[in-house]
Write an enzyme that holds these catalytic residues in place. Structure first.
Site, PDB file in Angstrom:
ATOM      1  N   ARG A 182       0.841  -1.204   0.000  1.00  0.00           N
ATOM      2  CA  ARG A 182       0.000   0.000   0.000  1.00  0.00           C
ATOM      3  C   ARG A 182       0.870   1.244   0.000  1.00  0.00           C
ATOM      4  O   ARG A 182       0.567   2.234  -0.680  1.00  0.00           O
ATOM      5  CB  ARG A 182      -0.939   0.015   1.216  1.00  0.00           C
ATOM      6  CG  ARG A 182      -2.073  -0.976   1.124  1.00  0.00           C
ATOM      7  CD  ARG A 182      -3.029  -0.817   2.284  1.00  0.00           C
ATOM      8  NE  ARG A 182      -3.807   0.408   2.194  1.00  0.00           N
ATOM      9  CZ  ARG A 182      -4.479   0.948   3.207  1.00  0.00           C
ATOM     10  NH1 ARG A 182      -4.464   0.373   4.402  1.00  0.00           N
ATOM     11  NH2 ARG A 182      -5.167   2.057   3.045  1.00  0.00           N
ATOM     12  N   CYS A 241      -1.064   6.713   8.877  1.00  0.00           N
ATOM     13  CA  CYS A 241      -1.402   5.419   8.265  1.00  0.00           C
ATOM     14  C   CYS A 241      -2.542   5.679   7.286  1.00  0.00           C
ATOM     15  O   CYS A 241      -2.564   6.717   6.630  1.00  0.00           O
ATOM     16  CB  CYS A 241      -1.775   4.386   9.335  1.00  0.00           C
ATOM     17  SG  CYS A 241      -3.115   4.932  10.427  1.00  0.00           S
TER      18      CYS A 241
END
Length: 284
Positions: A182, A241
């Protein structure tokens, strides 16, 4: 007393029922938002209250403005903690299924409100509790009003504009707690834009854990983050995040390693990409 503390299943089992002990069950699943409440109803550690990530530990999502899990309003969170029986002097134990991401979010929120001692994460979570052959309870938690008087500490936060202004500054250490695919932008299962904030380093929260699902020893964590800091001041570190949850796991691990508490970009990637003028990077 250290800011970040762990407790083993055996240690917690010996303390069940102790005056001043508050246990919060923080189980949650992004793909099944009712999973935590359902799992709690099917069995939980005796005396635990259920703390839902979206209803209790996050605020209202504003599409196109906030990230997926904005911070809760501080006064409302403090009220909720009092409803769970939290006092200023309480010992609070937090757990989830095991990795600790949702428990760490609760830990960070308590630190944000000024509760920085007597807060523990159950190392290995409920998985470790089961492995120790310890029982669960179906009984509801006993209700009592706590006297917690926390206030939010803005010094623990950085917003998107402040972060954007600091990108490229030599003193900034920016870490991204998402997994490497990611981070690189190779996959993006949740948010509409793939990649990471320019200048960030990947510090996947799962790498804070050993193969047994428990936190690595403090010395190993210290070395891990020393490589990220590369001599820069840990006080200037910023963690983010996808939505401000797993970043708290990195901040807990940093504190467990003896570093001072860094800052959280609470909006994280899901907020950052709301503004197309903000930079996006891919690859390493």
């Amino acid at each position: 007393m250290p800011l970040a503390q762990l407790i083993t299943p055996q240690q917690l089992a010996e303390q069940l029922g102790s005056p001043g002990l508050v246990i919060l069950d923080c189980r949650f699943a992004l793909e099944d938002v009712d999973y935590g409440q359902r799992s709690y109803a099917e069995g939980h550690i005796a005396g635990a209250h259920f703390a839902d990530l979206e209803r209790d530990l996050s605020g209202k999502v504003v599409k196109g403005s906030t990230g997926r899990h904005p911070l809760p309003e501080a006064g409302r969170l403090a009220e909720r903690l009092r409803e769970w029986g939290v006092d200023d002097a309480s010992q609070v134990v937090l757990y989830d299924d095991g990795p600790g991401a949702f428990a760490a979010r609760a830990w960070w929120l308590l630190a944000w409100l000024g509760k920085r001692d007597g807060v523990f994460i159950l190392d290995g979570g409920l998985k470790a509790w089961h492995a120790a052959h310890l029982p669960l309870s179906l009984d509801p938690a006993v209700k009592r009003d706590g006297n917690f008087s926390g206030e939010a500490d803005a010094e623990l936060l950085i917003d998107a504009e402040q972060l954007a202004a600091q990108l490229g500054a030599p003193q900034l250490t920016l870490i991204d707690a998402r997994g490497l695919p990611r981070f690189r932008g190779e996959v993006e299962p949740i948010d509409p834009v793939a990649g990471h904030i320019p200048g960030a380093q990947c510090a996947a929260f799962t790498d804070n854990l050993g193969a047994d699902g428990r936190f690595l020893p403090a010395e190993q964590l210290k070395q891990r983050f020393a490589e990220k800091l590369a001599g820069r001041a840990p006080e200037a570190l910023v963690a983010y995040c996808g939505s401000g949850v797993t970043a708290c796991h990195d901040l807990f691990a940093l504190a467990l390693a003896g570093y001072p508490l860094g800052r959280l970009y609470a909006g994280s990637w899901s907020e950052w990409i709301n503004d197309p003028q903000r930079g996006v990077a891919t690859g390493d």
